[in-house]
Each structure stands twice: as structure tokens, then as C-alpha cells.
Design a protein around this motif. Structure first.
Motif, PDB file in Angstrom:
ATOM      1  N   ALA A  69      -5.397 -10.669   3.331  1.00 53.77           N
ATOM      2  CA  ALA A  69      -5.141 -10.239   1.948  1.00 53.77           C
ATOM      3  C   ALA A  69      -5.965  -9.006   1.591  1.00 53.77           C
ATOM      4  CB  ALA A  69      -5.459 -11.384   0.986  1.00 53.77           C
ATOM      5  N   LEU A  70      -7.214  -8.956   2.054  1.00 55.08           N
ATOM      6  CA  LEU A  70      -8.041  -7.784   1.770  1.00 55.08           C
ATOM      7  C   LEU A  70      -7.499  -6.536   2.454  1.00 55.08           C
ATOM      8  CD1 LEU A  70     -11.633  -9.304   1.949  1.00 55.08           C
ATOM      9  CD2 LEU A  70     -10.410  -8.485  -0.075  1.00 55.08           C
ATOM     10  N   ILE A  71      -7.005  -6.662   3.673  1.00 59.01           N
ATOM     11  CA  ILE A  71      -6.418  -5.516   4.381  1.00 59.01           C
ATOM     12  C   ILE A  71      -5.177  -5.025   3.640  1.00 59.01           C
ATOM     13  CG2 ILE A  71      -5.213  -4.835   6.496  1.00 59.01           C
ATOM     14  CD1 ILE A  71      -7.198  -6.653   8.005  1.00 59.01           C
ATOM     15  N   LEU A  72      -4.326  -5.960   3.208  1.00 58.31           N
ATOM     16  CA  LEU A  72      -3.116  -5.569   2.483  1.00 58.31           C
ATOM     17  C   LEU A  72      -3.458  -4.920   1.142  1.00 58.31           C
ATOM     18  CD1 LEU A  72      -0.789  -8.616   3.200  1.00 58.31           C
ATOM     19  CD2 LEU A  72      -0.613  -6.302   4.123  1.00 58.31           C
ATOM     20  N   MET A  73      -4.461  -5.450   0.451  1.00 55.50           N
ATOM     21  CA  MET A  73      -4.866  -4.841  -0.818  1.00 55.50           C
ATOM     22  C   MET A  73      -5.459  -3.460  -0.596  1.00 55.50           C
ATOM     23  SD  MET A  73      -6.401  -8.137  -2.827  1.00 55.50           S
ATOM     24  CE  MET A  73      -7.218  -7.143  -4.035  1.00 55.50           C
ATOM     25  N   GLY A  74      -6.200  -3.284   0.484  1.00 49.47           N
ATOM     26  CA  GLY A  74      -6.722  -1.964   0.809  1.00 49.47           C
ATOM     27  C   GLY A  74      -5.616  -0.974   1.111  1.00 49.47           C
ATOM     28  N   GLY A  75      -4.593  -1.425   1.827  1.00 48.75           N
ATOM     29  CA  GLY A  75      -3.444  -0.571   2.104  1.00 48.75           C
ATOM     30  C   GLY A  75      -2.693  -0.203   0.841  1.00 48.75           C
ATOM     31  N   ALA A  76      -2.545  -1.160  -0.055  1.00 50.73           N
ATOM     32  CA  ALA A  76      -1.881  -0.860  -1.324  1.00 50.73           C
ATOM     33  C   ALA A  76      -2.691   0.118  -2.149  1.00 50.73           C
ATOM     34  CB  ALA A  76      -1.652  -2.160  -2.102  1.00 50.73           C
ATOM     35  N   LEU A  77      -4.007   0.006  -2.107  1.00 52.06           N
ATOM     36  CA  LEU A  77      -4.849   0.936  -2.848  1.00 52.06           C
ATOM     37  C   LEU A  77      -4.746   2.353  -2.281  1.00 52.06           C
ATOM     38  CD1 LEU A  77      -7.047   1.334  -5.015  1.00 52.06           C
ATOM     39  CD2 LEU A  77      -8.735   0.854  -3.246  1.00 52.06           C
ATOM     40  N   VAL A  78      -4.749   2.478  -0.980  1.00 52.57           N
ATOM     41  CA  VAL A  78      -4.593   3.798  -0.357  1.00 52.57           C
ATOM     42  C   VAL A  78      -3.224   4.380  -0.694  1.00 52.57           C
ATOM     43  CG1 VAL A  78      -4.359   4.963   1.883  1.00 52.57           C
ATOM     44  CG2 VAL A  78      -6.239   3.351   1.498  1.00 52.57           C
ATOM     45  N   TYR A  79      -2.194   3.557  -0.659  1.00 57.20           N
ATOM     46  CA  TYR A  79      -0.844   4.010  -1.004  1.00 57.20           C
ATOM     47  C   TYR A  79      -0.801   4.493  -2.462  1.00 57.20           C
ATOM     48  CZ  TYR A  79       4.177   3.871  -1.898  1.00 57.20           C
ATOM     49  OH  TYR A  79       5.434   4.194  -2.256  1.00 57.20           O
ATOM     50  N   PHE A  80      -1.418   3.738  -3.343  1.00 54.20           N
ATOM     51  CA  PHE A  80      -1.431   4.101  -4.760  1.00 54.20           C
ATOM     52  C   PHE A  80      -2.193   5.395  -4.995  1.00 54.20           C
ATOM     53  CE2 PHE A  80      -3.609   3.884  -8.894  1.00 54.20           C
ATOM     54  CZ  PHE A  80      -2.525   3.885  -9.729  1.00 54.20           C
ATOM     55  N   LEU A  81      -3.342   5.533  -4.347  1.00 48.77           N
ATOM     56  CA  LEU A  81      -4.139   6.741  -4.526  1.00 48.77           C
ATOM     57  C   LEU A  81      -3.453   7.970  -3.932  1.00 48.77           C
ATOM     58  CD1 LEU A  81      -7.757   5.401  -3.884  1.00 48.77           C
ATOM     59  CD2 LEU A  81      -6.699   6.021  -6.070  1.00 48.77           C
ATOM     60  N   SER A  82      -2.717   7.787  -2.855  1.00 46.48           N
ATOM     61  CA  SER A  82      -2.027   8.932  -2.248  1.00 46.48           C
ATOM     62  C   SER A  82      -0.814   9.344  -3.074  1.00 46.48           C
ATOM     63  CB  SER A  82      -1.606   8.610  -0.818  1.00 46.48           C
ATOM     64  OG  SER A  82      -0.614   7.593  -0.821  1.00 46.48           O
ATOM     65  N   ALA A  83      -0.299   8.462  -3.891  1.00 48.41           N
ATOM     66  CA  ALA A  83       0.863   8.784  -4.713  1.00 48.41           C
ATOM     67  C   ALA A  83       0.457   9.555  -5.970  1.00 48.41           C
ATOM     68  CB  ALA A  83       1.589   7.504  -5.107  1.00 48.41           C
ATOM     69  N   LEU A  84      -0.810   9.594  -6.285  1.00 57.02           N
ATOM     70  CA  LEU A  84      -1.242  10.311  -7.512  1.00 57.02           C
ATOM     71  C   LEU A  84      -1.176  11.796  -7.366  1.00 57.02           C
ATOM     72  CD1 LEU A  84      -4.268   8.164  -8.706  1.00 57.02           C
ATOM     73  CD2 LEU A  84      -1.974   8.269  -9.661  1.00 57.02           C
TER      74      LEU A  84
END
Length: 47
Positions: A32-47
């Protein structure tokens, strides 16, 4: 000098040892932590 009840295992200790042998919660937590980290990177790259 030992007491006679020293030979019998405490049921609470047996439950704790049985729970400590199952680490499936830890595995799911890491996933779950790996998936949340991936989602955070995806979100930050979309900004």
C-alpha cells in the motif's frame, strides 16, 4: 525452586506468538505504501 505453573504455557503468550508469526499485514502495508508513493509521484508530475 520452580513453581508448578511454570511448565504450562500462558494462553496470552501463545496468542502473541501465533500472531507474530503471521506477517501478512506487514506485506500489505508495504504494498500500500508503494502504491501511495506511486500515486503521489503521478500527481506531482501532472502539476
Amino acid at each position: 525452586m520452580t513453581r508448578p505453573d511454570d511448565d504450562t504455557p500462558d494462553p496470552r503468550e501463545r496468542d502473541l506468538s501465533r500472531r507474530s508469526q503471521t506477517s501478512s499485514v506487514g506485506i500489505w502495508l508495504i504494498i500500500a505504501l508503494i502504491l501511495m508513493g506511486g500515486a503521489l509521484v503521478y500527481f506531482l508530475s501532472a502539476l
